[in-house]
Design a protein around this motif. Structure first.
Motif, PDB file in Angstrom:
ATOM      1  N   PRO A 204       0.813  -1.228   0.000  1.00 34.40           N
ATOM      2  CA  PRO A 204       0.000   0.000   0.000  1.00 34.40           C
ATOM      3  C   PRO A 204       0.843   1.272   0.000  1.00 34.40           C
ATOM      4  O   PRO A 204       0.424   2.289  -0.553  1.00 34.40           O
ATOM      5  CB  PRO A 204      -0.817  -0.124   1.290  1.00 34.40           C
ATOM      6  CG  PRO A 204      -0.887  -1.586   1.561  1.00 34.40           C
ATOM      7  CD  PRO A 204       0.431  -2.140   1.095  1.00 34.40           C
ATOM      8  N   ASN A 205       2.020   1.219   0.599  1.00 33.40           N
ATOM      9  CA  ASN A 205       2.890   2.391   0.655  1.00 33.40           C
ATOM     10  C   ASN A 205       3.378   2.810  -0.722  1.00 33.40           C
ATOM     11  O   ASN A 205       3.772   3.961  -0.921  1.00 33.40           O
ATOM     12  CB  ASN A 205       4.084   2.093   1.558  1.00 33.40           C
ATOM     13  CG  ASN A 205       4.940   3.310   1.825  1.00 33.40           C
ATOM     14  OD1 ASN A 205       4.569   4.171   2.605  1.00 33.40           O
ATOM     15  ND2 ASN A 205       6.108   3.384   1.174  1.00 33.40           N
ATOM     16  N   GLU A 206       3.360   1.869  -1.681  1.00 33.27           N
ATOM     17  CA  GLU A 206       3.892   2.126  -3.017  1.00 33.27           C
ATOM     18  C   GLU A 206       2.809   2.451  -4.040  1.00 33.27           C
ATOM     19  O   GLU A 206       3.113   2.544  -5.239  1.00 33.27           O
ATOM     20  CB  GLU A 206       4.712   0.924  -3.482  1.00 33.27           C
ATOM     21  CG  GLU A 206       6.035   0.763  -2.767  1.00 33.27           C
ATOM     22  CD  GLU A 206       6.914   1.994  -2.954  1.00 33.27           C
ATOM     23  OE1 GLU A 206       7.439   2.185  -4.063  1.00 33.27           O
ATOM     24  OE2 GLU A 206       7.070   2.768  -1.998  1.00 33.27           O
ATOM     25  N   ILE A 207       1.576   2.611  -3.623  1.00 28.56           N
ATOM     26  CA  ILE A 207       0.496   2.925  -4.566  1.00 28.56           C
ATOM     27  C   ILE A 207       0.411   4.433  -4.774  1.00 28.56           C
ATOM     28  O   ILE A 207       0.283   5.198  -3.825  1.00 28.56           O
ATOM     29  CB  ILE A 207      -0.843   2.356  -4.067  1.00 28.56           C
ATOM     30  CG1 ILE A 207      -0.778   0.827  -4.059  1.00 28.56           C
ATOM     31  CG2 ILE A 207      -1.994   2.833  -4.946  1.00 28.56           C
ATOM     32  CD1 ILE A 207      -2.030   0.169  -3.540  1.00 28.56           C
ATOM     33  N   GLU A 208       0.486   4.845  -6.018  1.00 28.64           N
ATOM     34  CA  GLU A 208       0.373   6.258  -6.383  1.00 28.64           C
ATOM     35  C   GLU A 208      -1.087   6.696  -6.408  1.00 28.64           C
ATOM     36  O   GLU A 208      -1.445   7.741  -5.875  1.00 28.64           O
ATOM     37  CB  GLU A 208       1.002   6.503  -7.753  1.00 28.64           C
ATOM     38  CG  GLU A 208       1.020   7.950  -8.201  1.00 28.64           C
ATOM     39  CD  GLU A 208       2.053   8.771  -7.442  1.00 28.64           C
ATOM     40  OE1 GLU A 208       1.749   9.938  -7.126  1.00 28.64           O
ATOM     41  OE2 GLU A 208       3.139   8.252  -7.147  1.00 28.64           O
ATOM     42  N   SER A 316      15.215   7.289 -14.409  1.00 27.77           N
ATOM     43  CA  SER A 316      14.821   7.420 -13.005  1.00 27.77           C
ATOM     44  C   SER A 316      14.617   6.030 -12.432  1.00 27.77           C
ATOM     45  O   SER A 316      14.332   5.060 -13.152  1.00 27.77           O
ATOM     46  CB  SER A 316      13.551   8.259 -12.854  1.00 27.77           C
ATOM     47  OG  SER A 316      12.444   7.603 -13.441  1.00 27.77           O
ATOM     48  N   TYR A 317      14.752   5.949 -11.142  1.00 24.76           N
ATOM     49  CA  TYR A 317      14.536   4.674 -10.477  1.00 24.76           C
ATOM     50  C   TYR A 317      13.886   4.903  -9.117  1.00 24.76           C
ATOM     51  O   TYR A 317      13.988   5.971  -8.528  1.00 24.76           O
ATOM     52  CB  TYR A 317      15.849   3.899 -10.302  1.00 24.76           C
ATOM     53  CG  TYR A 317      16.810   4.513  -9.310  1.00 24.76           C
ATOM     54  CD1 TYR A 317      16.743   4.212  -7.946  1.00 24.76           C
ATOM     55  CD2 TYR A 317      17.794   5.413  -9.731  1.00 24.76           C
ATOM     56  CE1 TYR A 317      17.615   4.784  -7.033  1.00 24.76           C
ATOM     57  CE2 TYR A 317      18.680   5.985  -8.827  1.00 24.76           C
ATOM     58  CZ  TYR A 317      18.586   5.664  -7.483  1.00 24.76           C
ATOM     59  OH  TYR A 317      19.447   6.231  -6.575  1.00 24.76           O
ATOM     60  N   ARG A 318      13.233   3.855  -8.640  1.00 23.40           N
ATOM     61  CA  ARG A 318      12.680   3.829  -7.296  1.00 23.40           C
ATOM     62  C   ARG A 318      12.778   2.396  -6.792  1.00 23.40           C
ATOM     63  O   ARG A 318      12.346   1.456  -7.483  1.00 23.40           O
ATOM     64  CB  ARG A 318      11.227   4.306  -7.275  1.00 23.40           C
ATOM     65  CG  ARG A 318      10.605   4.330  -5.864  1.00 23.40           C
ATOM     66  CD  ARG A 318       9.149   4.758  -5.913  1.00 23.40           C
ATOM     67  NE  ARG A 318       8.502   4.705  -4.596  1.00 23.40           N
ATOM     68  CZ  ARG A 318       8.460   5.721  -3.745  1.00 23.40           C
ATOM     69  NH1 ARG A 318       9.019   6.885  -4.073  1.00 23.40           N
ATOM     70  NH2 ARG A 318       7.858   5.594  -2.570  1.00 23.40           N
ATOM     71  N   VAL A 319      13.343   2.228  -5.611  1.00 30.28           N
ATOM     72  CA  VAL A 319      13.487   0.914  -4.997  1.00 30.28           C
ATOM     73  C   VAL A 319      12.902   0.981  -3.600  1.00 30.28           C
ATOM     74  O   VAL A 319      13.235   1.875  -2.817  1.00 30.28           O
ATOM     75  CB  VAL A 319      14.967   0.480  -4.930  1.00 30.28           C
ATOM     76  CG1 VAL A 319      15.090  -0.886  -4.277  1.00 30.28           C
ATOM     77  CG2 VAL A 319      15.590   0.454  -6.327  1.00 30.28           C
ATOM     78  N   ASN A 320      12.032   0.027  -3.295  1.00 26.89           N
ATOM     79  CA  ASN A 320      11.376  -0.004  -1.983  1.00 26.89           C
ATOM     80  C   ASN A 320      11.471  -1.401  -1.401  1.00 26.89           C
ATOM     81  O   ASN A 320      11.212  -2.406  -2.081  1.00 26.89           O
ATOM     82  CB  ASN A 320       9.902   0.400  -2.111  1.00 26.89           C
ATOM     83  CG  ASN A 320       9.095   0.088  -0.858  1.00 26.89           C
ATOM     84  OD1 ASN A 320       8.468  -0.970  -0.766  1.00 26.89           O
ATOM     85  ND2 ASN A 320       9.115   0.985   0.103  1.00 26.89           N
ATOM     86  N   TYR A 321      11.859  -1.475  -0.125  1.00 27.76           N
ATOM     87  CA  TYR A 321      11.809  -2.734   0.614  1.00 27.76           C
ATOM     88  C   TYR A 321      10.763  -2.591   1.712  1.00 27.76           C
ATOM     89  O   TYR A 321      10.739  -1.594   2.448  1.00 27.76           O
ATOM     90  CB  TYR A 321      13.156  -3.082   1.243  1.00 27.76           C
ATOM     91  CG  TYR A 321      13.054  -4.223   2.235  1.00 27.76           C
ATOM     92  CD1 TYR A 321      12.843  -5.524   1.801  1.00 27.76           C
ATOM     93  CD2 TYR A 321      13.133  -3.987   3.612  1.00 27.76           C
ATOM     94  CE1 TYR A 321      12.718  -6.571   2.694  1.00 27.76           C
ATOM     95  CE2 TYR A 321      13.012  -5.020   4.516  1.00 27.76           C
ATOM     96  CZ  TYR A 321      12.809  -6.313   4.055  1.00 27.76           C
ATOM     97  OH  TYR A 321      12.668  -7.344   4.957  1.00 27.76           O
ATOM     98  N   ASN A 322       9.908  -3.598   1.801  1.00 31.08           N
ATOM     99  CA  ASN A 322       8.831  -3.568   2.782  1.00 31.08           C
ATOM    100  C   ASN A 322       8.865  -4.829   3.637  1.00 31.08           C
ATOM    101  O   ASN A 322       8.995  -5.941   3.113  1.00 31.08           O
ATOM    102  CB  ASN A 322       7.468  -3.472   2.077  1.00 31.08           C
ATOM    103  CG  ASN A 322       6.301  -3.715   3.025  1.00 31.08           C
ATOM    104  OD1 ASN A 322       5.698  -4.790   3.021  1.00 31.08           O
ATOM    105  ND2 ASN A 322       5.984  -2.728   3.832  1.00 31.08           N
TER     106      ASN A 322
END
Length: 980
Positions: A204-208, A316-322
C-alpha cells in the motif's frame, strides 16, 4: 551524502578561485493561482545532481551555486521554470498550472485522458486522499472514498482482504469482484491460492493512485471481465531530474476487539441448567471460564518501508523494501510479508522510446489459526476448566467418555477452543513476482503515432502444511489418537502480452482533437494445486492428485475519441473477446460502447463566469461481459477420476472410477448493458466540485447454479444461463475546499450512493413461484435463510413472520398464516428484508495548520438487515441441553429474552436492522522540517466507533449472516517517517 561529498571535494580543489564565487540561494515555491506553498517541488541546478526539494511550507535552500548556473523548479501538474543565477541570495518562484500536464492524469485502459475530457464514469483517488494507519491490504486505502464503491472489510484476521463491490455487482453465481489491473497487468479474478488476499502482494505504501472505471462506457475496453467495474492501480516511480531521496517509514500498531458475542456467563448458565427439567447439574464444572477471553489477545504489528529514488534527464529509479508483521486478535494467527519493489524508467532516442519496468517480489508467510475456535468459544460450557492434566489430551480439558477402558473425546461435543488454536500448526508460504515491461515508441516520421507493447507476468508458488499431534481431540478429519498432516503446494501463473497503437492529432480544419487506439491482447491463466493427507499408522491413507486449471483469453480492441471545439466530446470503443471457457459457437463475443459529453463551461455564455468553473454533461451506453463462472469446461462432457475412499469394491479389491460431470453445451457469456448519465460541476475555481450520476443496468444470460429435473443432466445442480437482473442507482460525490489560507486548509469529501438490485428472470420455465434457496446457516444440516426469486434482491431473506403477544414477546412456534389455509407450512415462508443496503455514504475531512495535519473518515450504511445466526443457532434451551452425550453447551444470552425452548431458525425475529455509522479512521500528524532530514510523526486510530442498533457482534458482514465471525479490532497506530 553523495551531494555533500562531491561539493566538498570540488570546494577543496577550487578553493582559491571560488572562495567568492560559490553561494547558496533560498526561497519559497508557491502556486501562482492561490499563493499556497508547494511542498515536495524539485529544485535542481540544471545539468547536475545538485538539488533539493521544498519542505511542507514550500521553503528550500540550495548550496554550491555559481553565477551562470540555471536553477530548475518543477512539480507535477505545473509548468517548469528555469531561472539563471547571477548572485542573488533569494529566489521566490510562483509556478503556473500546466494545462497540458493536468489533462493527462486519468488512466482509462490502454491510454489516458483528462478528467474534463472523460465521457465515462471515471474517478481517480490519489495517495493524498488515502486512509491512514497500518494498512496491510490496499483496498483499505479506498474505503469510503468513492461513490458507488462499497468495500466491506473482511474479518479481523491479519492481512485479510475486504469485499469490493462497484455498483453492487451484477451476477449471481458468477464472480462479482471488479477486475484489478496493476501497472497494466489484469490480475486473475479467481485470486492466488495460499494467501489471505491476493492484493496483499501490492505494498500500500507504493500505490500512487487508484482509478475506478464504473460504467460500461469506461470499462468495455476490458470487455469480458468488466461487468463489475475495473480498478486500475498505479504504483510509484522515480521522478525525472530529482535528487537522491532516501525515506524510512515505520508504523507500529496495537489492536483489541471491542465486543464479544453475548453468551451466558457461568452463573447464568448454572441457573438455566438447574431450572430446566430433565437436566443433570452434576455434569457442570466448578469454574467460571470466559472462553472468548481465552482465545483473544492484543494484536501487535509493525510495517517498515525503506525507499530510495532518484531521477536524471532520461532515467529514473525507485526501490522499496517492505517488511510487514502482524499478529491477529485470535491467538496463533500471524501474517508476515517481505517485499521488494523496483521501478525503472528510461528514455532513449531523444525521448522517442520510453521503457518502463516495474517488478514486485513478495514472500508472503502465514500461520493460520483454526477459526473454528471462535464458534467453539461461543458454545463451550463456561463452568469447565481450560486445562486438565488428568486427561490424555495434552493437558487440555475436553468433554470425554470411556471406550474399551480408554478415555476418548465425545465425538459430537464442542472441542476446547484454546486447544483448537494451540494444537494446530498451520503454516503457508507464498512466493510471488509481478513484473511488467512497457515500451512506448513515438515514430520519428510521425510523432503523433505511438506504438505500445506491454509484456507481463504474475507468477506465484505456494506451499504449506497443517499438522495436529496424536493427543489432540480436535484434529478435524480423524478421531483422537490418530495424528495427521496435510501438505499442500501450488502454482499460479498469469502471462500477458498486449500491443496497441495510439494516434493523437488535431484536425485544425474541423477544430477537433482526435485520439485513436487499436490493439491486441493475449492472456493465459494456469493454476495447479496438490494436496496430500497422511495419517499416523496409516501412511498414504488419502492422497489427492494434482488438479490443473488452465484457460486463455484473446482480444482485439479499438477506441476513438473526439473533442470538437473544446466543447463537444464523442467517444466509442469495441472489444472482441474469445475465451477458452466456452464452446465453439459461443467462444467469441463483442462488447461495444459509446458516450458523449458537453463541456458547457466552455460555451461563450459561461466562458467568463466568475462563479461557475466547470459544468459538463455526459451520457454513455455499453455492453460488458462476465466469464468468471468458477469452472473452465462447463460446456463439454468430462470425466473426473475417483480419489481416496471414493472407489468401487469388487470382492476384496477396490477400483478407481471415472465419474461423468454435468455440462451445458450452450453455456455462454453473461452480458451486461449499462446506461449512464452524469453531470460534473465546479464552482469558485473548483473549490467546490462534484459529480451526480444515474445508471441503469441489465444483465442477460445470467450464469447461475440451478437445480435441474432428475435425469435431465448428470447432476441435480447445473451452471447454466438462466435469467436476468436489473440494477439502478444514483451516486453523488462532493469535494470542497472549505478554508484555503496561507497557514490553514480544510478539505472535505462526501459521497452517497443509492442503489437497487432485482432479479427479473430466473428459471428456464415460466413458473412465477420458482426460487432457489441460498445463504447456509448453522443450527442444522442444509438450512438456508436467503432466496433467489424473481422480483427480489438476491440477498433477500426467506422466513416465517413471527407472532408476538401483547407484551411484545415472541410466541414460540407461532407464525403468521400467510396463505390462509389454517396451518403453518413451508408455503407460509415469505421474502423479507435484505442484506444489501438501500444507500451508503462516506465522509472525509482533512485539515492542515502549518506543519500539523488532521484527518478523519466516517462511513455509513442504511437499509440493510442482518440474520443473527449467533442468536438463532444457540439462543434456545435445547441447543445446549439436549444431546446424546453427557455434556452441555453454552447458550446465547438472547435465550433469556426470547424464552425459546426449541429452535426457531426461520423466524423473522432474528432478522435485525443493521444500519450503522462508523468512525473508520482518524489521524493526527506533525512534520518537523530540517536542513538534512524531514521528520514526521503521526498517531492514527482505526475502526474506532460504531453507531448501530444491531444486537450482534458487527453490523457489517458481507453476506448478511452473522455466524462464527472473526471480530475486527480497534487499532492504534504510531507512525514515524524520515526523509533524507
Amino acid at each position: 551524502m553523495k551531494t555533500l561529498f562531491k561539493s566538498t571535494l570540488m570546494l577543496l580543489l577550487m578553493l582559491p578561485m571560488s572562495f567568492f564565487a560559490q553561494e547558496s540561494v533560498s526561497g519559497v515555491v508557491s502556486e501562482s493561482a492561490s499563493g499556497l506553498p508547494v511542498p515536495g517541488a524539485n529544485v535542481i541546478v540544471k545539468g547536475t545532481t545538485n538539488g533539493t526539494v521544498t519542505d511542507f511550507d514550500g521553503n528550500y535552500t540550495i548550496t554550491n551555486v555559481q553565477p551562470g548556473d540555471v536553477i530548475v523548479f518543477s512539480f507535477l501538474g505545473f509548468a517548469t521554470q528555469e531561472i539563471p543565477y547571477d548572485g542573488q541570495t533569494t529566489i521566490n518562484v510562483q509556478l503556473d498550472e500546466d494545462a497540458a500536464t493536468l489533462e493527462e492524469v486519468v488512466l482509462i485502459g490502454y491510454g489516458s485522458t483528462s478528467e474534463q475530457d472523460a465521457t465515462g464514469s471515471v474517478e481517480k483517488v490519489s495517495s493524498e486522499s488515502f486512509n491512514k494507519g497500518a494498512v496491510v491490504s490496499p483496498e483499505q486505502l479506498l474505503s469510503g472514498k468513492s461513490a458507488g464503491v462499497r468495500i466491506t472489510p473482511g474479518g479481523g484476521a491479519p492481512g485479510e482482504g475486504g469485499q469490493i463491490r462497484i455498483r453492487g455487482g451484477s451476477s449471481l453465481s458468477g464472480n462479482n469482484d471488479p477486475l484489478i489491473v496493476v501497472d497494466g497487468i489484469p490480475l486473475d479474478q479467481r485470486g492466488v491460492q495460499g494467501v489471505r488476499n491476493q492484493l496483499n502482494s501490492i505494498n500500500p505504501n507504493e500505490i500512487e493512485d487508484f482509478v475506478i472505471l464504473k460504467d460500461a462506457a469506461a470499462t468495455s475496453i476490458y470487455g469480458s471481465r468488466a461487468s463489475n467495474g475495473v480498478i486500475l492501480i498505479t504504483t510509484k516511480t522515480g521522478k525525472k531530474n530529482s535528487p537522491l531521496r532516501l525515506e524510512y517509514d515505520l508504523k507500529v500498531s496495537a489492536g483489541q476487539i471491542i465486543d464479544k458475542v453475548d453468551n451466558l456467563d457461568a452463573q447464568e448458565f448454572r441457573a438455566l441448567i438447574e431450572s430446566t427439567p430433565g437436566t443433570d447439574p452434576n455434569l457442570l464444572g466448578e469454574y467460571d471460564t470466559d472462553w472468548q477471553d481465552e482465545i483473544y489477545q492484543t494484536s501487535i504489528g509493525a510495517i517498515h518501508n525503506l525507499t530510495a529514488s532518484q531521477g536524471f534527464d532520461n532515467f529514473s529509479y525507485r526501490v522499496n523494501y517492505n517488511h510487514t508483521s502482524q499478529t491477529g486478535v485470535l491467538k496463533t494467527d500471524v501474517y508476515e510479508r517481505n517485499a521488494l519493489n523496483i521501478a525503472l524508467n528510461q528514455d532513449l532516442f531523444d525521448n522517442h522510446l520510453k521503457l518502463a519496468l516495474t517488478t514486485k517480489g513478495i514472500v508472503d508467510e502465514n500461520r493460520f489459526a483454526d477459526q473454528g475456535a471462535i464458534g467453539a468459544a461461543v458454545a463451550f460450557d463456561p463452568t469447565q476448566p481450560v486445562y486438565d492434566e488428568d486427561l490424555p489430551f495434552g493437558g487440555y480439558f475436553e468433554h470425554n467418555t470411556m471406550s474399551n477402558d480408554q478415555v476418548i473425546p465425545q465425538l459430537q461435543a464442542t472441542r476446547n477452543p484454546l486447544a483448537l488454536l494451540e494444537t494446530l500448526d498451520g503454516r503457508g508460504k507464498t512466493m510471488r513476482n509481478i513484473t511488467n515491461l512497457n515500451a512506448e515508441y513515438k515514430f520519428h516520421f510521425l510523432p503523433e503515432l505511438k506504438f505500445n507493447v506491454n509484456a507481463g507476468f504474475d507468477y506465484a508458488e505456494n506451499e504449506g502444511h497443517n499438522y495436529r499431534p496424536r493427543y489432540a481431540a480436535g484434529n478435524g478429519l480423524y478421531i483422537q489418537g490418530r495424528e495427521y498432516t496435510q501438505e499442500y503446494s501450488g502454482i499460479n501463473r498469469n502471462t500477458l502480452l498486449d500491443f496497441y497503437f495510439t494516434y493523437k492529432t488535431e484536425l485544425e480544419a474541423l477544430d477537433t482533437e482526435m485520439d485513436l487506439t487499436a490493439g491486441h491482447s493475449y492472456q493465459e491463466f494456469y493454476i495447479e494445486n496438490n494436496n496430500e493427507y497422511t495419517v499416523a499408522d496409516d501412511p498414504g491413507y488419502r492422497v489427492e492428485p494434482s488438479v490443473i486449471n488452465r484457460n486463455a483469453l484473446e482480444s482485439y480492441f479499438a477506441r476513438a475519441s473526439f473533442d470538437i471545439a473544446n466543447k463537444y466530446l464523442i467517444s466509442g470503443s469495441v472489444r472482441r473477446d474469445g475465451s477458452s471457457r466456452f464452446g465453439a459457437d459461443n467462444k467469441w463475443s463483442t462488447f461495444p460502447s459509446a458516450s458523449v459529453g458537453w463541456k458547457i463551461h466552455n460555451e461563450e455564455f459561461l466562458l467568463n463566469s466568475n462563479t461557475l468553473s466547470q459544468l459538463k454533461l455526459r451520457a454513455g451506453y455499453g455492453v460488458t461481459g462476465n466469464q468468471e463462472i468458477g469452472i473452465n469446461y462447463g460446456y463439454m462432457g468430462i470425466y473426473s477420476p475417483s480419489v481416496g475412499p471414493a472407489r468401487y469394491q469388487f470382492g476384496n479389491q477396490f477400483y478407481n472410477t471415472l465419474r461423468p460431470e454435468e455440462f451445458d453445451a450452450d453455456l455462454k457469456w453473461e452480458e451486461l448493458q449499462t446506461y449512464n448519465v452524469g453531470v460534473d460541476f465546479g464552482f469558485f475555481n473548483n473549490r467546490l466540485s462534484g459529480t451526480v450520476e444515474a445508471y441503469y443496468r441489465e444483465t442477460e444470460d445470467l450464469l447461475a447454479t440451478v437445480p435441474v429435473p432428475a435425469g435431465a443432466n448428470l447432476s441435480d445442480l447445473l451452471v447454466t444461463n438462466v435469467g436476468e437482473t436489473v440494477s439502478k442507482g444514483v451516486e453523488v460525490g462532493l469535494n470542497g475546499t472549505l478554508i484555503q489560507k496561507e497557514d490553514f486548509n480544510w478539505d472535505m469529501n462526501y459521497n452517497i450512493t443509492f442503489q437497487d438490485l432485482e432479479i427479473t428472470r430466473l428459471s428456464l420455465g415460466e413458473n412465477p413461484d420458482f426460487f432457489i434457496p441460498q445463504g447456509g446457516i448453522s443450527g442444522g444440516v442444509g438450512n438456508n435463510i436467503q432466496i433467489w426469486k424473481e422480483g427480489y434482491d438476491p440477498s433477500t431473506f426467506f422466513v416465517f413472520r413471527q407472532v408476538y403477544n401483547e407484551a411484545g414477546q415472541p410466541i414460540e412456534g407461532a407464525y403468521a398464516d400467510v396463505n390462509g389455509d389454517n396451518e403453518i407450512t413451508e408455503a407460509d415462508k415469505v421474502p423479507y428484508k435484505k442484506a444489501n443496503p438501500d444507500y451508503f455514504m462516506g465522509f472525509t475531512n482533512t485539515l492542515n495548520y502549518k506543519n500539523l495535519d488532521f484527518s478523519f473518515t466516517f462511513r455509513g450504511s442504511f437499509g440493510n438487515y442482518m440474520y443473527n445466526n449467533t442468536q438463532s443457532g444457540n439462543g434456545f434451551v435445547t441447543a445446549g441441553t439436549v444431546t446424546p452425550q453427557d455434556y452441555y453447551s453454552n447458550l446465547n444470552s438472547n435465550v433469556l429474552e426470547s424464552n425459546f425452548v426449541n429452535n426457531q431458525l426461520f423466524s423473522d425475529y432474528y432478522i435485525q436492522k443493521a444500519d450503522f455509522v462508523k468512525l473508520d479512521n482518524i489521524s493526527l500528524g506533525y512534520l518537523f522540517p530540517g536542513e538534512k532530514v524531514d521528520f514526521r510523526t503521526s498517531l492514527t486510530a482505526t475502526n474506532l466507533w460504531t453507531i448501530t442498533d444491531y444486537d450482534g457482534l458487527d453490523p457489517e458482514i458481507s453476506n448478511g449472516i452473522d455466524n462464527n465471525f472473526y471480530p475486527r479490532s480497534t487499532s492504534v497506530v504510531l507512525g514515524l517517517n524520515l526523509i533524507f
